[in-house]
Design an enzyme around this catalytic site. Structure first.
Site, short mmCIF file in Angstrom:
data_model
loop_
_atom_site.label_atom_id
_atom_site.label_comp_id
_atom_site.label_asym_id
_atom_site.label_seq_id
_atom_site.Cartn_x
_atom_site.Cartn_y
_atom_site.Cartn_z
N ASP A 27 0.83 -1.22 0.00
CA ASP A 27 0.00 0.00 0.00
C ASP A 27 0.86 1.27 0.00
OD1 ASP A 27 0.57 -1.00 2.66
OD2 ASP A 27 -0.76 0.53 3.49
N HIS A 40 7.10 -0.69 13.25
CA HIS A 40 6.14 -1.36 12.39
C HIS A 40 6.56 -2.82 12.22
CE1 HIS A 40 2.84 -1.41 9.67
NE2 HIS A 40 3.51 -1.40 8.55
N HIS A 59 -4.43 6.95 6.80
CA HIS A 59 -4.13 5.51 6.75
C HIS A 59 -5.25 4.73 7.46
CE1 HIS A 59 -1.74 1.72 7.24
NE2 HIS A 59 -1.15 2.14 6.14
#
Ligand SMILES: [Zn+2]
Ligand SMILES: [Zn+2]
Length: 314
Positions: free
Chosen positions: A66, A142, A270
């Site tokens: 993405d 992340h 997001h």
């Protein structure tokens, strides 16, 4: 002296009929920087009037689809449009083999060089510098290697107050000394202190970009004092995260980071596809309870950081 963020893509990984995945354009004094390049970025660039050829530096936060699936279409289009100017892509090390494959299969006709600049750092580190702007990268929290970015205007050179030039009969040499930040010592024994005679003509502006990430202890310290922060907010806190989702932020967490970092304005995005467009107000409401200067990003929305000129009497 523009300094603005345009959000082109505000969705997370799964497609929705109305939201594009991550892509952001930063305009600093007319120079355009692209941050992430999700699917559909080309369409969004066209829709909001950005020339593909004006980009020479693209910053990729991490290698989730993405954030990069729009890149290869964009590189091909740049070639079709006759690009010859070099392009620099700042991305984690794993990007090398993706780029090599793409250039081998689809880049035979390219007439411009593509350079991959590897992101690798454990704390904020300068990765790009011009006379106007400095960009640094820093690691985020992340599920894969991911970087945040800070774009900062460089501090302007010192100016000397005009009225003091006349009042003290400053010579060109003395003005030069003051502009270098040094005091002037005169033959009569007097010292003219630099701080009394000079000022900076404007306040340098700072933008911080944190996507994708869960909050982490050093985050607010590393982005401290930003005028504008884009921070991911994939969920509202009514959602219980699973293991994979744990590396994303709630709207309330993005707001807490903004508050702790003392930023002026927070833009969140997001959003997970589980939220319909009509539910996005829940993100704003949740964040504003902690940090009132929070705004929802949406496709094509532009956020300006105002230019603040210092007057001579400050
Ligand atoms: Zn993402
Ligand atoms: Zn991701």
């Amino acid at each position: 002296m523009e300094f603005s963020l345009t959000t082109l893509g505000v969705a997370s990984a799964l497609p929705t009929p109305t939201r594009f995945p991550s892509a952001h354009v930063l305009n600093i004094h007319g120079r355009l920087f692209l941050i992430d390049c999700g699917e559909g970025t080309q369409i969004e660039l066209r829709r909001y009037g950005f020339s593909f050829m004006k980009f020479d530096s693209i910053f990729i936060s991490h290698l989730h689809g993405d954030h990069i699936f729009g890149l290869f279409g964009l590189l091909s289009t740049m070639s079709l449009l006759g690009r010859t100017a070099p392009l620099f892509i700042y991305a984690p090390s794993g990007f090398r083999q993706i780029l090599d494959f793409m250039l081998k299969e689809f880049g035979k006709e390219f007439h411009y060089p593509v350079t991959h600049v590897v992101l690798r750092c454990e704390r904020p580190t300068t990765i790009f510098e011009t006379k106007t702007v400095t960009v640094s990268a820093f690691p985020l929290n992340h599920s894969v290697e991911t970087y945040g970015f800070i774009f900062e205007e460089n501090r302007p050179a010192l100016n000397v107050f005009k009225d003091k030039i006349a009042e003290y009969g400053l010579t060109l040499e003395e003005i030069g000394t003051l502009k270098r930040g040094e005091d002037v010592r005169r033959a009569d024994g007097n010292t003219l202190k630099c701080e009394d005679f000079t000022y900076r003509p404007f306040r340098p502006r700072k933008y911080a970009h944190c996507c994708d990430t869960a909050p982490f202890p050093l985050e607010s310290e590393w982005i401290r004092g930003a005028d504008l922060l884009y921070h991911e907010a994939t969920f509202t806190s009514s959602h219980v995260k699973n293991n994979h989702e744990a590396f994303h932020s709630y709207a309330s967490e993005a707001a807490s980071v903004a508050k702790e970092a003392g930023v002026k304005k927070l833009v969140i995005g997001h959003y997970s596809s589980r939220y319909k467009d009509g539910q996005l107000r829940e993100f704003e409401d949740e964040a504003r309870r902690i940090f009132p200067e929070t705004y929802l990003s949406k496709e094509g929305a532009k956020f300006d950081i105002p230019f603040e000129k210092y007057s001579e009497d400050e």
